[in-house]
Design a protein around this motif. Structure first.
Motif, PDB file in Angstrom:
ATOM      1  N   LYS A 175       0.833  -1.127  -0.114  1.00 35.87           N
ATOM      2  CA  LYS A 175      -0.053  -0.045  -0.047  1.00 35.87           C
ATOM      3  C   LYS A 175       0.890   1.385  -0.072  1.00 35.87           C
ATOM      4  O   LYS A 175       1.210   1.764  -1.184  1.00 35.87           O
ATOM      5  N   SER A 176       1.490   1.591   1.057  1.00 43.42           N
ATOM      6  CA  SER A 176       2.109   2.848   1.283  1.00 43.42           C
ATOM      7  C   SER A 176       3.277   2.870   0.301  1.00 43.42           C
ATOM      8  O   SER A 176       3.510   4.184   0.002  1.00 43.42           O
ATOM      9  N   LYS A 177       4.130   1.989   0.029  1.00 46.97           N
ATOM     10  CA  LYS A 177       5.133   2.164  -0.855  1.00 46.97           C
ATOM     11  C   LYS A 177       4.722   2.185  -2.243  1.00 46.97           C
ATOM     12  O   LYS A 177       5.682   2.034  -3.146  1.00 46.97           O
ATOM     13  N   PHE A 178       3.402   1.992  -2.520  1.00 50.22           N
ATOM     14  CA  PHE A 178       3.157   1.938  -3.832  1.00 50.22           C
ATOM     15  C   PHE A 178       1.834   3.068  -4.145  1.00 50.22           C
ATOM     16  O   PHE A 178       2.295   4.108  -4.952  1.00 50.22           O
ATOM     17  N   ASP A 179       0.862   2.947  -3.292  1.00 49.91           N
ATOM     18  CA  ASP A 179      -0.202   3.849  -3.751  1.00 49.91           C
ATOM     19  C   ASP A 179       0.370   5.528  -3.268  1.00 49.91           C
ATOM     20  O   ASP A 179       0.337   6.281  -4.202  1.00 49.91           O
ATOM     21  N   ASN A 180       0.737   5.480  -2.156  1.00 48.94           N
ATOM     22  CA  ASN A 180       1.372   6.767  -1.423  1.00 48.94           C
ATOM     23  C   ASN A 180       2.677   7.275  -2.411  1.00 48.94           C
ATOM     24  O   ASN A 180       2.773   8.262  -2.893  1.00 48.94           O
ATOM     25  N   LEU A 181       3.443   6.375  -3.020  1.00 54.22           N
ATOM     26  CA  LEU A 181       4.745   6.885  -3.835  1.00 54.22           C
ATOM     27  C   LEU A 181       4.243   7.139  -5.200  1.00 54.22           C
ATOM     28  O   LEU A 181       4.181   8.080  -5.656  1.00 54.22           O
ATOM     29  N   TYR A 182       4.211   5.833  -5.790  1.00 57.49           N
ATOM     30  CA  TYR A 182       4.012   5.810  -7.302  1.00 57.49           C
ATOM     31  C   TYR A 182       2.662   6.404  -7.711  1.00 57.49           C
ATOM     32  O   TYR A 182       2.397   6.913  -8.974  1.00 57.49           O
ATOM     33  N   GLY A 183       1.757   6.327  -6.947  1.00 52.59           N
ATOM     34  CA  GLY A 183       0.294   6.814  -7.211  1.00 52.59           C
ATOM     35  C   GLY A 183       0.330   8.498  -7.244  1.00 52.59           C
ATOM     36  O   GLY A 183       0.127   9.111  -8.248  1.00 52.59           O
ATOM     37  N   CYS A 184       0.863   9.090  -6.121  1.00 54.28           N
ATOM     38  CA  CYS A 184       1.040  10.323  -6.124  1.00 54.28           C
ATOM     39  C   CYS A 184       2.132  11.049  -7.139  1.00 54.28           C
ATOM     40  O   CYS A 184       2.221  11.966  -7.917  1.00 54.28           O
ATOM     41  N   LYS A 185       3.113  10.127  -7.780  1.00 57.94           N
ATOM     42  CA  LYS A 185       4.004  10.509  -8.598  1.00 57.94           C
ATOM     43  C   LYS A 185       3.249  10.693  -9.942  1.00 57.94           C
ATOM     44  O   LYS A 185       3.773  11.535 -10.641  1.00 57.94           O
ATOM     45  N   GLU A 186       2.003   9.806 -10.357  1.00 56.98           N
ATOM     46  CA  GLU A 186       1.233  10.222 -11.434  1.00 56.98           C
ATOM     47  C   GLU A 186       0.499  11.306 -11.254  1.00 56.98           C
ATOM     48  O   GLU A 186       0.121  12.283 -12.064  1.00 56.98           O
ATOM     49  N   SER A 187      -0.094  11.319 -10.282  1.00 58.64           N
ATOM     50  CA  SER A 187      -1.462  11.931 -10.136  1.00 58.64           C
ATOM     51  C   SER A 187      -1.179  13.682  -9.376  1.00 58.64           C
ATOM     52  O   SER A 187      -2.090  14.328  -9.868  1.00 58.64           O
ATOM     53  N   LEU A 188      -0.265  13.737  -9.077  1.00 58.80           N
ATOM     54  CA  LEU A 188       0.116  15.095  -8.487  1.00 58.80           C
ATOM     55  C   LEU A 188       0.098  16.257  -9.730  1.00 58.80           C
ATOM     56  O   LEU A 188      -0.614  17.021  -9.742  1.00 58.80           O
ATOM     57  N   VAL A 189       1.089  16.016 -10.628  1.00 58.78           N
ATOM     58  CA  VAL A 189       1.291  16.687 -11.749  1.00 58.78           C
ATOM     59  C   VAL A 189      -0.019  16.921 -12.765  1.00 58.78           C
ATOM     60  O   VAL A 189      -0.340  18.083 -13.326  1.00 58.78           O
TER      61      VAL A 189
END
Lengths: 88, 373
Positions: free
Chosen positions: B219-233
Motif C-alpha cells: 500500500k504505502s510504498k506503492f499507492d502513496n509513492l507511485y500513485g502521487c508520482k502520477e496524479s500530482l502533476v
C-alpha cells in the motif's frame, strides 16, 4: 488536490491498496476473537500475495530460489522473502 | 421508502459503468480475489460501513466486497473527491451510496450517519475507513452516550461533525453504542487514519481490532509513492494549465507521499525543493538531489507549493502573504488544514472552479497566491 482537481491515482496502483483492504476485511470478519483490540498490520505473506497478483499484468517474470539458495538466506522457497523489520 | 442513496445525477450511471469495466482490466489484484473467493463468499453476513473516496477505482473495490458476499453502505471520505459517474453506477447497481462531488461539510457528516443506518434493528458489523472519520463518528457516538463530552469545536469541520453526531444520537438513541458493540473490526486505508487509531488504542479506548492497511508495503510504498508520482502533476495541470517545466516547486514533507510528489514535479521539469522536520527524511531528500530548505526560505523562491505532511498549519497565512504573485498552493495530504485556509477567510476569494480559488492578497503585488486543492 489530486482527487479534487483530477481523478486521483490510476487504477493499477489502487488495485494494490484495495486488495489489501479486502484481505483485511476477510481476516477480521472470519477470525473473530483471534485479534485483540489493537492495531495490526497484515502478515507479510499476504503483502507478498498482493504484489504477486499484480506481476502478470506487467509481464514480470519472477525468478525462483533454488532450495540451496533459499537455505542460504534462511527463507522458504515460497516466502516470506524478508524479515518483518525489512523496510524495502 | 425514499431512495437509499444520494448521488448527483443517476443518469451518469452508464458512463460510470463503462469506466468501471475499463478499470477492472487494470485492477488484477481485486479481480483475482473475485476469482478466488467469489464462490466461497467469505464476507457473507458482513455489513460493511465504508468511507473512502467514491471514485471509479473504489467502485471496483465495493463490487469486489459485494461479490465476496458482503452488504455495503458507502460514503466518500472527502467532500471534493467523488466522481459522480462512479457514485451513480454504484447507486444504479442497488448499493446504498451517499456522495456528491463538492458536497457541503454538513451533508458530508450527515452521509456518515447514513452509512451507519442499517435499519430494521440491524447495525454495521465491519468498518472500512479512509482517514478515520467513520470510525470516529461511531466511537464518539458511543462515548457521548456513555457520558463522555466533546471539546469545543475548533473549525467548521468539527462544528459539523458535532452537530451531525448529536442530531444522530437524539434521533436514534443507543444505536451507535449498539453498532460499536457489533463491530468486529476496522480496516484503515491511510496514514492519517492509522495515526488516529494508534492514539485511540494507546489510550485503551479502541473497542475492536483494527488492521492498518496503510502500512502494508504494497500500500504505502506503492499507492502513496507511485500513485502521487502520477496524479500530482496531473491535478496541477488540469486545475491550472500551468507550464511546469522550469518552475520552482516546494514539497513540504518527504514521507511516501512527499517522495512521490517531489518525483512527479521533477519529472515534469520543475526544480524541486523540500522541507522536512525529520532528519532521516531530510537526508533522504538531500541525497535524492533535492535542495532541503525551510518554508520561510521557500516562500520567496518557489512558484508551486505542495503540502504532504499530515500536520496542520504547514503553510500559514503569513507564508502566503510573502509568496510571489500567482503562486500555486495545494495540499495532497489527507486534510486541507495543512494550509491555513481558515485564516484567509477575510480576503476576497474568486472561485475559478470549485477546487480552484484565487485571492488578490494585499501583499507584494496586486495579483496573488492561488490556492488549489
Amino acid at each position: 488536490m489530486n482527487l479534487g482537481c483530477a481523478t486521483g491515482h490510476p487504477s493499477f496502483v489502487m488495485s494494490s491498496s484495495f486488495t489489501n483492504q479486502v484481505l483485511a476485511q476477510i481476516e477480521l470478519f472470519t477470525n473473530p476473537g483471534q485479534y485483540e483490540n489493537k492495531v495490526y498490520v497484515l502478515p507479510k505473506h499476504l503483502d507478498e500475495k498482493v504484489a504477486a497478483l499484480h506481476l502478470e499484468k506487467l509481464g514480470v517474470k519472477l525468478t525462483k530460489l533454488t532450495p540451496k539458495q533459499a537455505a542460504y538466506i534462511g527463507v522458504g522457497g515460497e516466502g516470506p522473502f524478508k524479515p518483518d523489520h525489512y523496510r524495502y | 421508502m425514499a431512495h437509499d442513496y444520494v448521488v448527483a445525477d443517476l443518469s451518469l450511471a452508464d458512463f460510470g459503468r463503462k469506466e468501471i469495466m475499463i478499470a477492472e482490466t487494470e485492477m488484477p489484484g481485486l479481480m483475482a480475489l473475485r476469482a478466488e473467493y467469489g464462490a466461497s463468499k467469505p464476507l457473507k453476513g458482513a455489513r460493511i460501513t465504508g468511507s473512502l473516496h467514491m471514485t471509479i477505482q473504489t467502485a471496483v473495490l465495493i463490487e469486489t466486497l459485494v461479490d465476496l458476499g458482503a452488504e455495503v453502505r458507502w460514503a466518500t471520505c472527502n467532500i471534493y473527491s467523488t466522481q459522480d459517474h462512479a457514485a451513480a453506477a454504484i447507486a444504479a447497481a442497488g448499493i446504498p451510496v451517499f456522495a456528491i462531488k463538492g458536497e457541503s461539510l454538513a451533508d458530508y457528516w450527515d452521509y456518515v450517519g447514513r452509512i451507519f443506518d442499517w435499519g430494521d434493528g440491524q447495525t454495521a458489523n465491519m468498518i472500512l475507513d479512509d482517514g478515520g472519520d467513520a470510525t470516529m463518528f461511531a466511537l464518539w457516538g458511543a462515548r457521548l452516550e456513555a457520558g463522555d463530552t466533546l471539546g469545543e469545536p475548533g473549525n467548521e469541520e468539527e462544528v459539523e461533525f458535532q452537530r451531525a453526531l448529536k442530531a444522530y444520537i437524539k434521533d436514534k438513541p443507543g444505536y451507535l453504542t449498539m453498532s460499536v458493540a457489533h463491530i468486529k473490526g476496522v480496516s484503515e486505508e491511510t496514514t492519517t487514519g492509522v495515526h488516529r487509531l494508534y492514539q485511540i488504542a494507546k489510550d485503551g479506548k479502541l473497542p475492536f481490532p483494527a488492521i492498518n492497511v496503510n502500512d502494508s508495503v504494497t500500500k504505502s510504498k506503492f499507492d502513496n509513492l507511485y500513485g502521487c508520482k502520477e496524479s500530482l502533476v496531473d491535478a496541477i495541470r488540469r486545475a491550472t494549465d500551468v507550464m511546469l517545466a522550469g518552475k520552482v516547486a516546494c514539497v513540504a514533507g518527504f514521507g511516501d507521499v512527499g517522495k512521490g510528489s517531489a518525483a512527479s514535479l521533477r519529472q515534469g521539469g520543475a526544480r524541486v525543493m523540500v522541507t522536512e522536520v525529520d532528519p532521516i527524511c531530510a537526508l533522504q531528500a538531500a541525497m535524492e538531489g533535492y535542495e532541503v530548505v525551510t518554508m520561510e526560505e521557500a516562500v520567496t523562491r518557489a512558484d508551486i507549493f505542495v503540502t504532504a505532511t499530515g500536520n496542520e498549519d504547514v503553510i500559514t497565512a503569513d507564508h502566503m502573504k510573502a509568496m510571489r504573485p500567482m503562486s500555486i498552493v495545494c495540499n495532497i495530504g489527507h486534510f486541507d488544514s495543512e494550509i491555513q485556509i481558515s485564516a484567509l477567510s477575510n480576503y476576497k476569494w474568486d472561485e475559478i472552479k470549485p477546487t480552484l480559488l484565487s485571492s488578490p492578497m494585499a501583499s507584494r503585488s496586486s495579483s496573488s497566491p492561488r490556492a488549489v486543492w
